[in-house]
Every structure is written in C-alpha cells, then in structure tokens.
Design an enzyme around this catalytic site. Structure first.
Site, PDB file in Angstrom:
ATOM      1  N   ASP A  67     110.908  85.933 -25.078  1.00 21.76           N
ATOM      2  CA  ASP A  67     110.929  85.311 -26.405  1.00 21.76           C
ATOM      3  C   ASP A  67     110.188  86.160 -27.442  1.00 21.76           C
ATOM      4  O   ASP A  67     109.510  87.120 -27.103  1.00 21.76           O
ATOM      5  CB  ASP A  67     110.340  83.887 -26.342  1.00 21.76           C
ATOM      6  CG  ASP A  67     109.072  83.814 -25.502  1.00 21.76           C
ATOM      7  OD1 ASP A  67     108.440  84.870 -25.283  1.00 21.76           O
ATOM      8  OD2 ASP A  67     108.712  82.711 -25.072  1.00 21.76           O
ATOM      9  N   ASP A 136     102.816  71.673 -22.008  1.00 24.85           N
ATOM     10  CA  ASP A 136     103.874  70.657 -22.013  1.00 24.85           C
ATOM     11  C   ASP A 136     104.998  71.008 -21.030  1.00 24.85           C
ATOM     12  O   ASP A 136     106.074  70.417 -21.071  1.00 24.85           O
ATOM     13  CB  ASP A 136     104.429  70.468 -23.440  1.00 24.85           C
ATOM     14  CG  ASP A 136     104.987  71.777 -24.011  1.00 24.85           C
ATOM     15  OD1 ASP A 136     105.045  72.788 -23.272  1.00 24.85           O
ATOM     16  OD2 ASP A 136     105.367  71.778 -25.205  1.00 24.85           O
ATOM     17  N   HIS A 138     106.639  73.841 -20.802  1.00 22.82           N
ATOM     18  CA  HIS A 138     107.710  74.734 -21.268  1.00 22.82           C
ATOM     19  C   HIS A 138     107.696  76.065 -20.533  1.00 22.82           C
ATOM     20  O   HIS A 138     106.644  76.554 -20.111  1.00 22.82           O
ATOM     21  CB  HIS A 138     107.666  74.940 -22.793  1.00 22.82           C
ATOM     22  CG  HIS A 138     106.502  75.745 -23.302  1.00 22.82           C
ATOM     23  ND1 HIS A 138     105.832  75.416 -24.457  1.00 22.82           N
ATOM     24  CD2 HIS A 138     105.897  76.857 -22.844  1.00 22.82           C
ATOM     25  CE1 HIS A 138     104.880  76.305 -24.681  1.00 22.82           C
ATOM     26  NE2 HIS A 138     104.895  77.183 -23.705  1.00 22.82           N
ATOM     27  N   GLU A 143     110.916  74.066 -25.233  1.00 25.12           N
ATOM     28  CA  GLU A 143     110.034  72.919 -25.385  1.00 25.12           C
ATOM     29  C   GLU A 143     110.683  71.672 -24.781  1.00 25.12           C
ATOM     30  O   GLU A 143     111.895  71.664 -24.531  1.00 25.12           O
ATOM     31  CB  GLU A 143     109.769  72.690 -26.886  1.00 25.12           C
ATOM     32  CG  GLU A 143     109.138  73.873 -27.589  1.00 25.12           C
ATOM     33  CD  GLU A 143     107.645  74.050 -27.291  1.00 25.12           C
ATOM     34  OE1 GLU A 143     107.213  73.753 -26.161  1.00 25.12           O
ATOM     35  OE2 GLU A 143     106.927  74.503 -28.195  1.00 25.12           O
TER      36      GLU A 143
END
Ligand code: PGA
Length: 277
Positions: A67, A136, A138, A143
């Site tokens: 990313d 979380d 990810h 997400e």
C-alpha cells in the site's frame, strides 16, 4: 494456519526473516509482497543482516508493496516508498527495476490499480506475502468492512488507523485519510503468507484473525481460507489466543517430522534390501 509464538519483537523478525530467506534460497527470483509499519522493521533488519553477513542475494528478487498513502510525494519522509528504502532497499543488492510500491500521486486511480494488479500477474504472482496487522484487524489498508474479494483500490482509512499513524507525522493534520492498497483478494492470491504481530495492542486482532469467525470486520480473518499462512506473534500479541497450548504442541511435534520421515526411509530401505537379497 501455523501459529508460531516467540518471546518478543526481535524474535518475530528473526522467525519471519528465516521464512523469507529460505524461500529466496529455493527461488532466487522470488516475488515478495512487502508491508510497512513498525512491526516488519525487525524482519527487514534481520534480512539486511543475512545479506551483509551471509550473502543473502536480492539481485533477482522482485517486490510489490501492499500500500501507499494517497497524496504523499514519493520522497516524502512518511511515504511507504521512503520507508522501504530506509529499512530494506538501500542496504541490500536489490535491482531498483524490480521494486514496485504503489504510487500515492495518481490521477486515474482505477487505471493505476488495475495496472498494479497486472504487474503482479506478469511477475508470476506473489510467492511470499509479508503482512502486519492493524489493531482493527486490517491487513494492507483493508479496513473493517472491506470485501474479502477486494482487489487493489483506493480506501478511506478509519479514524483509528489515522490516529495510530499520526505518531509518525510532525503534524497530526498531515496524516493522509486515503490510501492505495492491495485488496484482501489480492493478498489471498499469494502462494504463502507470513503475518507478523507484536505487543499487547495487537492481541485482540490476532485472536480475531486466528480464532474468530471469518468476517470482513477483521479482514485478517480471511487468511483462514488460505492454505499456507504462518502467523508469527510475540507473547503479548498472542496473549488472547485460546488454543495457545495446541499451537506450541504442533510446533514442538513438527520439529520431529524429519526424524519420523528419516525413520520411514530407513525402514523402507531395510525392507527393499530384504526383498532383493
Ligand atoms: P504497525 O502497523 O506494525 O505499525 O503496528 C501494522 C498495520 O497497520 O498493518
């Protein structure tokens, strides 16, 4: 899924680097998917050490990063491009032409994301994908709520991720809200996945990813569908796993696999010897 629990952050890096280096020895032109963030730094440190002290050869290795923040120039101090050069590329003999980090400065996102997927395909697909995990759950910047079939695309980051990443920026308002990320589907296409995790803040995410239901609420849980995943976690990150004893049991027994196979081979040879003569 194999879960390897080690003492601390440095051991996480050593274990993950051993897996990647072993794959590089088998296939010198290995296609490696790379991750950024604090956790993979100890893995890169160890890969650099293996290169400098043991001659681990990166000359044919091809890399694809997961990313990049949208809107950051390539050479911005917080861009993932800069991160990769600082922590790995500058210290190994990689051919710069073999490095792929998504661009954060794109006008036609859809076209760019499709071409990134095309480049991965043309390289023969990712052999080993290194992943970190967000609080979380990810992976990449997928997400909660991301489709588990998603491909490389533009994502809006959650407030939590923006907060987590703000520690790296001088001005918290500078933290990008968007990123280009490989999708969960892109990640699942890799032949082998190594996920690294360290520290108490990751404990719930690791428990959800490894033992929770497969759910887009924790995109790392999609790795349960993959046949070749190793989770390398330190004691703190593994502290909420319920089946801890089993993972250690598997690991300890696996060490004996070679002995069992050798014993079988010896037995077979003994029988063959008897039959023939
Ligand atoms: P971290 O980030 O290693 O900096 O905790 C992991 C991630 O968000 O993927």
């Amino acid at each position: 899924m194999e879960v390897i629990i080690v003492k601390g952050y440095d051991e996480v890096g050593k274990t993950a680097a051993d897996i990647i280096a072993t794959a590089m020895l088998h296939k010198p032109d290995l296609v490696v998917g790379l991750a950024t963030g604090t956790t993979p730094i100890s893995t890169y440190r160890e890969l650099v050490r293996k290169h400098k002290e043991g001659g681990l050869d990166f000359s044919k290795v091809i890399t694809f990063n997961l990313d990049e923040y949208l809107g950051l120039p390539m050479h911005h101090p917080q861009s993932y491009y800069t991160f990769m050069w600082e922590h790995l590329f500058k210290d190994v003999n990689i051919n710069p032409e073999n490095i792929h980090v998504p661009s954060g400065q794109i006008l036609d996102h859809e076209r760019f994301c499709q071409s990134y997927e095309g480049e991965i395909r043309r390289a023969g697909g990712v052999d080993v994908q290194l992943l970190g995990i967000g609080r979380d759950g990810h992976v990449g910047f997928n997400e909660p709520g991301s489709s588990l079939y998603s491909r490389t695309r533009l994502k809006t980051l959650t407030k939590e991720t923006v907060e987590d990443n703000s520690r790296l920026f001088d001005n918290p308002h500078e933290v990008p809200r968007f990123a280009v990320t490989m999708g969960v589907g892109t990640i699942l296409d890799a032949r082998q996945v190594v996920l690294v995790a360290s520290g108490k803040p990751k404990a719930q995410a690791i428990a959800d990813a490894v033992e929770g239901p497969i759910s887009s609420m924790c995109t790392a849980s999609a790795l349960q569908l993959h046949p070749e995943v190793t989770v390398v976690a330190d004691e703190d990150a593994a502290s909420l796993l319920k089946r801890r004893e089993y993972y250690d049991w598997v690991r300890n027994n696996k060490r004996q696999i070679h002995e069992v196979i050798e014993k079988q081979i010896r037995e077979r040879l003994r029988l063959d010897h008897k039959e023939w003569g």
